[in-house]
Design an enzyme around this catalytic site. Structure first.
Site, PDB file in Angstrom:
ATOM      1  CG  HIS A  99      -1.875   1.109   1.501  1.00 18.07           C
ATOM      2  ND1 HIS A  99      -1.718   2.144   2.016  1.00 18.07           N
ATOM      3  CD2 HIS A  99      -3.263   1.095   0.972  1.00 18.07           C
ATOM      4  CE1 HIS A  99      -2.829   2.895   1.789  1.00 18.07           C
ATOM      5  NE2 HIS A  99      -3.621   2.303   1.330  1.00 18.07           N
ATOM      6  CG  ASN A 152     -11.607   3.192   1.165  1.00 21.73           C
ATOM      7  OD1 ASN A 152     -11.705   4.232   0.689  1.00 21.73           O
ATOM      8  ND2 ASN A 152     -10.606   2.381   1.390  1.00 21.73           N
ATOM      9  CB  SER A 192      -5.515   4.589   0.357  1.00 22.33           C
ATOM     10  OG  SER A 192      -5.881   4.436   1.801  1.00 22.33           O
TER      11      SER A 192
END
Length: 388
Positions: A166, A248, A317
């Site tokens: 990530h 989210n 993100s």
């Protein structure tokens, strides 16, 4: 009536302790190499927080000549949440390899819609700007970074970056938007190490002390952390800009509110996600609430993959680093705004007056805040902003 009167004073003060990464998906397990020797340190001694990995210790952690991870360990660790999961897709066939010398002439659509080509033509490339990426670690050896990952401080470790990918993806978008900006990697996710909340709080403070100008936090959770809240206040008081993923947990309903901290805090800039389609529709997963400030591209975003190459991720993100990279580029030392953007209010003024495009419901709304941020002017962005 879905129109919202945005009042930053409405943001709620923090009261509890939990954080999760703001992206959607599922990791692939991968064996991690030998863990570096753990040297306990007392929390009361700030000077004893950093432990450098010796040259003969095999950590299986990538490094560069300019950046080597510092592994930070406490004697007593706080409870922490499970390592976040992320969804990944292969890069689409038309995307060029980052090793290709023409890569910057054929950047992903997300950064193009945010105005990266025009920024580069204007000489706004992030030179002299330091960007903190508080996330799951960055693959500093990825050739796409061109050696711009200058420092790595890891509070958590024990998981390969091929699984904790990530942070590399987030940092890649920032680098593509502002290729001359220096990336400071603060790792707060991994299988082992300090508690996550305290790791994030310390990383924020350390980023300020390291002279970072902007902090990207593509992470969040439904409850506030006192430690993180104090650190956010510290960064705000020191005029360090914080760009945070809105979260989210969205249900594709503008009439319901979903919360995520630290995005709910008044000191930060909260970023929602939109798709790369005509009219820039809000991503179904993007949190909606009165604290959302702006929107960025957050669906099927191409960026760097640990070990080399590209892959796709979706989430708020991914939206946050588009905005973070834009801010870093605008702050280019010696550039048009280097002496103008000096604190949070001045940054918001520049963004609102110059680079804001209203989308969705006319005026401020709970899904996209004040609107989409791009360096492109109205005539240049009309083709993708018009939903008809």
């Amino acid at each position: 009536d879905t129109k919202i009167n945005k009042n930053k004073n409405m943001k709620i003060s923090p009261i509890a302790l939990t954080l999760t990464l703001a992206a959607v998906a599922a990791p692939t397990a991968f064996a991690f190499g030998p863990v570096p020797a753990r040297i306990p340190h007392s929390r009361s001694s700030a000077s004893a927080l950093f432990v450098s990995v010796s040259a003969d210790t095999n950590t299986d952690v990538k490094s560069t000549a300019t950046a080597q991870p510092l592994i930070m360990v406490d004697e007593d660790k706080e409870d922490s949440i499970a390592r976040p999961k992320v969804v990944r897709k292969p890069a689409s066939a038309e995307q060029m390899d980052v090793e290709d010398e023409a890569f910057f002439d054929n950047l992903p659509l997300g950064v193009k819609l945010t105005g990266v080509d025009k920024l580069r033509a204007a000489g706004l490339n992030g030179k002299g700007v330091r960007v903190a990426v508080i996330d799951s670690g960055v693959d500093a050896d990825h050739t796409g970074f061109h050696g711009q990952v200058k420092q790595q401080v890891w509070h958590r470790y024990g998981t390969p970056l091929s699984e904790d990918d990530h942070g590399t993806h987030v940092a890649g978008t920032i680098h593509m938007m502002a290729p001359e900006a220096e990336i400071y990697d603060y790792r707060v996710f991994g299988a082992e190490g300090n508690g996550i909340d305290i790791s994030i709080a310390r990383s924020i403070r350390q980023a300020v002390e390291d002279g970072c100008d902007v902090i990207n936090m593509s992470l969040g959770g439904p409850f506030a952390s006192w430690n993180i809240g104090r650190a956010v206040q510290y960064a705000y008081e020191n005029n360090v800009h914080m760009i945070v993923a809105a979260g989210n947990e969205g249900d594709d309903n503008i009439l319901t509110n979903e919360r995520s901290y630290p995005a709910m805090r008044p000191e930060v800039i909260s970023i929602a996600a939109v798709g790369k389609y005509k009219g820039l529709p809000t991503a179904w997963f993007s949190n909606s609430n009165a604290q959302v400030d702006y929107a960025g591209i957050g669906e099927d975003v191409h960026s760097f993959k640990p070990g080399g190459g590209l892959h796709q991720m979706s989430g708020t993100s991914m939206a946050a680093p588009h905005v973070c990279g834009l801010v870093a580029a605008l702050m280019t030392k010696g550039g048009k705004y280097s002496d103008v953007i000096t604190h949070d209010a001045s940054l918001r003024e520049v963004l609102n007056e110059k680079y804001l495009r209203d989308i969705g419901v006319k005026g401020p709304d709970n899904e996209t805040g004040l609107g989409f941020l791009t360096f492109l002017d109205e005539s240049e962005s009309e083709w993708f902003l018009d939903s008809e």
